[in-house]
Design an enzyme around this catalytic site. Structure first.
Site, PDB file in Angstrom:
ATOM      1  N   GLY A  11       0.824  -1.211   0.000  1.00 13.49           N
ATOM      2  CA  GLY A  11       0.000   0.000   0.000  1.00 13.49           C
ATOM      3  C   GLY A  11       0.849   1.248   0.000  1.00 13.49           C
ATOM      4  N   GLY A  13      -0.230   4.398   0.495  1.00 13.18           N
ATOM      5  CA  GLY A  13      -1.065   5.481   1.008  1.00 13.18           C
ATOM      6  C   GLY A  13      -0.234   6.317   1.961  1.00 13.18           C
ATOM      7  CG  ASN A  38      -0.371   1.733  -4.369  1.00  7.83           C
ATOM      8  OD1 ASN A  38      -0.954   1.553  -3.304  1.00  7.83           O
ATOM      9  ND2 ASN A  38      -0.750   2.650  -5.234  1.00  7.83           N
ATOM     10  CD  GLU A 171     -12.964  17.294   5.592  1.00 12.73           C
ATOM     11  OE1 GLU A 171     -12.490  16.288   5.026  1.00 12.73           O
ATOM     12  OE2 GLU A 171     -12.256  18.140   6.166  1.00 12.73           O
ATOM     13  CG  ASP A 298      -7.685   4.097   7.461  1.00 15.07           C
ATOM     14  OD1 ASP A 298      -7.153   4.814   8.331  1.00 15.07           O
ATOM     15  OD2 ASP A 298      -8.411   4.549   6.557  1.00 15.07           O
ATOM     16  CB  ALA A 315      -4.119  11.090   7.106  1.00 14.52           C
ATOM     17  CD  GLN A 316      -3.355  14.180  14.198  1.00 10.41           C
ATOM     18  OE1 GLN A 316      -2.758  14.880  14.980  1.00 10.41           O
ATOM     19  NE2 GLN A 316      -4.657  14.210  14.101  1.00 10.41           N
ATOM     20  CE  LYS A 376      -9.125  19.383   5.962  1.00  7.76           C
ATOM     21  NZ  LYS A 376      -8.429  18.169   6.259  1.00  7.76           N
TER      22      LYS A 376
END
Ligand code: FAD
Ligand code: NAD
Length: 402
Positions: A11, A13, A38, A171, A298, A315-316, A376
């Protein structure tokens, strides 16, 4: 000569890319054979996908060729889909080949959670990848383009339903409030013909988030024409409607499903002990069943000791886990036994409401409005900086701050 250990990262990501970027700067690429796998030859920022989904950003801004960032002379790159991990044999089955590993990093992200609700799989859109959001954008454009060609007007053509008012749903709805006026202008459609409905099962939008900021967000979005249906679980999705808990129906050709995520199906397929596709990892981010497998992003589940509940997948956290994992891989390759313990350092949460508006909590401070929107964009740019330095920020970043 002893064979070099094989490190395989699954992956590209947030998690996988940062592990690869860290390793390529370290001695690990000399002492081990590192491979990144990927399914696409590009990396995309999942956290930006609500924008191309609504059509407020071109999808190319959210992605970059992997070999623009990763030096493929130092790290092998294989473009292929992971099918299954054969842990007993230390092999990964890809669609087109099988590869061996000594150490594995599992960072395949997540898929939308459907909770088995009938019709979601068949009829709803999801904000998951470049391919999935490009389709949403094209579909929405088509609804507007077809409306004035209809002899008999169908309300479902211009009714857009977003399932779930969590962060992704909010969002996306925010971006849609920016896009709809442009589409109305382009296709000669009065704004009042268009409905944008956010349907949420819980008693509030953004359950668990600061109540004052939730109220602020809902007021901003309602003032831009969003209809909220709170306390309203969706129980079925049909081709041209959604069915609510009380059996009433909303006619719509467009339902975007944002009711949470579960870990990548490869986790269950490979027989890991997991909860909704997420593996509860050890302190140093390994699978409790396999000390040669690190799990990040995740696909990993870690518990917040204060609340005794899992941290939401973000993501953090994926990025922070990637740093720890890169350090731990280096230690293992160097023959060390002591590994670093992962401690999340949650800086806060900031969510965009479209346009120049956002809400957030940074540290203990609440932020909202334009200043939150600037924060942001800075968060989004910071990730690009971590991955590829200033050149990547200039090439792909959000440079229009105000
Ligand atoms: P991902 O970044 O999703 O990457 C997974 C990678 O694996 C992808 O490149 C994918 O192509 C690849 N892959 C998947 N399956 C296979 C396979 N079978 N074979 C090969 N490759 C495969 N979090 C925040 O912290 N802040 C935010 O503001 C935020 N905003 C978000 C906005 C949206 C619209 C969404 C949907 C999520 C947002 N999140 C945010 C959550 C965040 O995006 C995820 O937590 C994060 O992307 C997880 O990183 P990851 O590395 O685990 O997976
Ligand atoms: P989520 O779990 O945060 O929200 C899903 C929402 O859907 C919940 O409010 C839930 O009550 C609702 N829901 C569930 N079933 C429903 C049904 N049948 N009908 C109607 N509503 C239903 O999930 P998400 O928004 O997809 O986000 C996924 C992850 O990504 C989360 O961890 C989130 O924190 C993260 N994320 C973060 C940001 C940010 O920090 N700005 C933005 C987007 C996503």
């Amino acid at each position: 000569m002893k064979n070099k250990p094989k490190i395989v990262i699954l992956g590209a990501g947030y998690g996988g890319m940062i592990v690869a970027a860290r390793l390529q700067k370290s001695t690990v690429v000399k002492d081990a054979e590192v491979t990144l796998v990927n399914k696409h030859n590009y990396h995309y920022q999942t956290t930006w996908l609500h924008e191309p989904a609504a059509g407020t950003m071109h999808h190319d801004q959210t992605r970059m060729k992997i070999d623009d960032v990763i030096d493929t002379k130092k790290i092998n790159f294989i473009k292929d889909s992971v099918v299954e991990i054969k842990r007993d044999e230390k092999k990964v089955v890809l669609k087109d080949s099988v590869i061996d590993y000594d150490y594995l990093v599992l960072g395949l992200g997540s898929i939308p959670e459907t909770f088995g609700i009938p019709g979601v799989q068949e009829h709803a859109f999801s904000i998951r990848s470049v391919n999935s959001v490009r389709l949403i954008k094209e579909h929405i454009d088509y609804q507007f383009a077809s409306y004035n060609k209809q002899d008999e007007k169908f309300d479902e053509t211009l009714t857009f339903v977003v399932a779930g008012a969590g962060f992704t749903g909010i969002e996306f709805v925010g971006e849609m409030t920016d896009r709809i006026p442009e589409l109305c202008e382009e296709y000669d459609i009065p704004r009042e013909k268009v409905r944008l409905i956010s349907v949420e099962a819980a008693p509030t939008a953004l359950p668990g988030f600061d109540e004052e900021l939730v109220e602020y967000a809902m007021n901003v979005l309602e003032s831009r024409g969003v209809e909220f249906m709170i306390n309203t679980p969706i129980k079925e999705v049909r081709e041209n409607s959604v069915v609510l808990n009380d059996d009433s129906e909303i006619k719509t050709n467009t339902i975007v499903w944002t009711t949470g995520v579960r870990g990548n199906p490869v986790v269950d397929k490979s027989g890991f002990d997991a909860m909704r596709g997420r593996i509860k990892v050890t302190d140093d981010l390994r699978s409790p069943e396999n000390d040669d497998i690190f799990v990040i992003g995740d696909c990993a589940l870690i518990i917040n000791e204060e609340t005794e509940r899992p941290y939401p997948p973000t993501a953090q956290i994926a990025i922070q886990q990637a740093y720890t994992t890169a350090n731990n891989l280096k230690a293992l390759v160097e023959g060390k036994k002591e590994l670093e313990t992962f401690k999340p350092d949650i800086k806060g949460t900031v969510a965009s409401l479209g346009g120049k508006e956002a809400i957030g909590v940074v540290g203990k401070r609440k932020i909202y409005g334009n200043s939150a929107s600037v924060v942001k964009k800075m968060i989004d740019n910071r990730y690009l900086f971590l991955l590829g330095g200033m050149p990547l920020v200039i090439k792909k970043g959000k440079l229009k701050m105000f």
